[in-house]
Design a protein around this motif. Structure first.
Motif, short mmCIF file in Angstrom:
data_model
loop_
_atom_site.label_atom_id
_atom_site.label_comp_id
_atom_site.label_asym_id
_atom_site.label_seq_id
_atom_site.Cartn_x
_atom_site.Cartn_y
_atom_site.Cartn_z
N GLU A 1 -37.41 35.06 -80.24
CA GLU A 1 -35.84 35.84 -80.13
C GLU A 1 -35.33 35.77 -78.35
N PHE A 2 -36.39 35.63 -77.57
CA PHE A 2 -36.09 35.53 -76.23
C PHE A 2 -35.80 34.28 -75.65
N VAL A 3 -36.08 33.11 -76.35
CA VAL A 3 -36.17 31.68 -76.03
C VAL A 3 -34.84 31.23 -75.56
N THR A 4 -34.57 30.79 -74.52
CA THR A 4 -33.11 30.18 -74.02
C THR A 4 -33.46 28.63 -73.76
N ASP A 5 -34.57 27.99 -74.04
CA ASP A 5 -34.66 26.38 -73.81
C ASP A 5 -35.93 26.31 -74.67
N GLY A 6 -36.98 26.51 -74.43
CA GLY A 6 -38.25 26.35 -74.98
C GLY A 6 -39.01 24.88 -75.08
N ALA B 1 -48.03 16.59 -76.87
CA ALA B 1 -47.75 18.05 -76.71
C ALA B 1 -46.35 18.34 -76.01
N PHE B 2 -45.67 17.28 -75.55
CA PHE B 2 -44.27 17.49 -74.85
C PHE B 2 -43.10 16.92 -75.64
N ASP B 3 -41.89 17.57 -75.46
CA ASP B 3 -40.66 17.12 -75.99
C ASP B 3 -40.20 15.75 -75.25
N THR B 4 -40.38 15.86 -73.77
CA THR B 4 -39.93 14.73 -73.13
C THR B 4 -41.24 14.02 -72.27
N VAL B 5 -41.27 12.74 -72.20
CA VAL B 5 -42.25 12.13 -71.37
C VAL B 5 -41.86 11.01 -70.37
N ASN B 6 -42.03 11.12 -69.13
CA ASN B 6 -41.53 10.40 -68.40
C ASN B 6 -42.65 9.72 -67.26
N TYR B 7 -42.80 8.31 -67.57
CA TYR B 7 -43.86 7.72 -66.62
C TYR B 7 -43.40 7.34 -65.24
N VAL B 8 -43.98 7.71 -64.24
CA VAL B 8 -43.31 7.60 -62.88
C VAL B 8 -44.56 6.77 -62.19
N GLY B 9 -44.03 6.19 -60.89
CA GLY B 9 -44.90 5.36 -59.90
C GLY B 9 -45.27 4.06 -60.41
N GLY B 10 -44.82 3.58 -61.40
CA GLY B 10 -45.20 2.24 -61.82
C GLY B 10 -46.51 2.04 -62.32
#
Length: 432
Positions: A286-291, A309-318
């Protein structure tokens, strides 16, 4: 001209001597049974409270052999940063075995042994003051806690919006937490800051241990070995805002992105994370604002399994993205290296893994009578220790200790330079 040069050289030498004296570190020696003034190893003080008073503006305390705290220890307040080093600090309080920081200056423990003389475990309670577990620490194999916030029972007038700062460079710890510890429903709104440079930690909690909630958490791991990181806290303890974990090095057995009501971000730049999972307890949804959670990972790191385990994955650094097969091999190797410690961290009873026998045996839902009894005992304990040895909190540190302040030094330097300039002008005019 030669006389003037000699005079000018002497003046500069005096200036350097003043600056050197002002910058000299205050060092005080202490030991069990000491009867001296603390000025040398052969004349140590017999009281750690007196030693801290002498370096209240900043300095170092050297334990010549062993100093024993037979009760809960409360630092007197100190404006400056202090370092406690050398020998053995024997924390022997029973049934409660705790060392409370006085602040607002930081306290660093380094190149020494922290001993659990009572055999019941001990806790370093920072009370939202900066605490550094520095280089060269020897600590017990288990039952050593570092708490960035408060310990229950909380005083009625505590501040809830303070930030904590915990730095670990060496030693072995059962639990390191950024917020407070003990059964409580108190909501803290500040940010916990934890940096791990080395050492071995069984469980690292971005928020609270056994109770309470925290506003935000910022965790940085540059080295060391951590069996389990829980970005919020154990059980239903939560971070009401955002949490960020940055991993540049070290080994992490299990990462739990748990109970983050806002947004969770993991920056995976180096080191090794064996496995990861994301969860939010049903009781606090009930306290979640984003999660949601984002993984920013260097493309050349093995992360395919972690990414699940993640909602969004960004590969960085080439560079090429590591394959699942490579990830599995790395994960297996890390799990083998961490198996014994991780097994304890992954036990089904999480509360048991972070419970200090002497301090958290009370149930989560403590009755009003029990709370009052515990609070009265703690206040009596604190009053006795403070009235016996610790001075009242004051904004004024001892004027005779710690040397000159930075402002004073700058003033002296400016004044001397002005005098030199005037003299030069006068000499030049006379020669003309």
């Amino acid at each position: 001209m030669k006389k003037f040069s000699a005079w000018l050289g002497a003046l500069v030498l005096c200036l350097l001597m003043v600056i050197g004296a002002a910058a000299a570190e205050t060092v005080v020696y202490v030991n069990d049974g000491g009867t001296g003034d603390g000025s040398s190893e052969s004349a140590p003080l017999g009281s750690l409270v007196e030693a801290i008073d002498k370096v209240a503006n900043g300095g170092k305390i050297v334990i010549t052999d062993t100093y024993t705290a037979n009760d809960v220890f409360y630092e007197p307040t100190h404006k400056g940063d202090i370092v406690i080093t050398g020998g053995t600090l024997d924390l022997a309080g029973n049934p409660r075995n705790r060392y409370y920081l006085g602040g607002p200056g930081a306290t660093t423990f380094e190149n020494m042994t922290l001993k659990d003389g009572a055999g019941v475990g001990f806790a370093i309670i920072a009370q939202f003051n900066k605490v550094v577990m520095g280089e060269g620490l020897t600590t017990p194999a288990d039952k050593a806690y570092v708490v960035g916030g408060y310990q229950t029972p909380f005083d009625e007038d505590i501040k809830l919006d303070l930030d904590s700062e915990v730095i670990v460079k060496s030693g072995t710890f059962r639990v390191v937490c950024g917020s407070s510890r003990g059964a409580s429903s108190t909501i803290f709104t500040g940010t916990s800051h934890i940096t791990v440079e080395g050492g071995n930690i069984n469980m690292l909690l971005g928020g609270s241990c056994n109770g309470s909630a925290m506003g935000n958490a910022e965790i940085t791991v540059n080295g060391g070995s951590i069996s389990q990181i829980m970005m919020a806290g154990d059980a239903t303890r939560r971070i009401n805002g955002d949490a960020t974990l940055t991993v540049n090095g070290g080994i992490i057995g299990q990462l739990r992105v748990n109970n983050i009501m806002g947004h969770a971000t993991v920056n995976y730049n180096g080191g090794n994370i064996a496995q990861a999972e994301k969860s939010i307890e049903d009781k606090i949804t009930e306290f979640v604002t984003d999660g949601t959670a984002t993984l920013n990972v260097a493309a050349n790191l093995n992360s395919a399994l972690l990414a699940l385990a993640f909602d969004t994955v960004n590969y960085v650094g080439g560079g090429a993205v590591a394959t699942t097969e490579a990830t599995s091999e790395t994960t297996t190797a890390a799990e083998t290296e961490q198996s014994e410690a991780t097994a304890a961290a992954e036990s089904s009873d999480v509360s048991a893994a972070v419970t200090e026998p002497e301090a958290t045996t009370e149930p989560e839902a403590t009755t009003e009578k029990q709370e009052e009894t515990a609070k009265a005992a703690e206040k009596t304990e604190k009053t006795d220790a403070t009235s016996a040895t610790a001075p009242a909190a004051t904004d004024k540190a001892p004027a005779s200790e710690g040397g000159l302040g930075v402002g004073t030094i700058i003033g002296i330097v400016v004044a001397v330079l002005v005098v030199i300039a005037v003299v030069v002008v006068i000499v030049v005019k006379k020669k003309k």
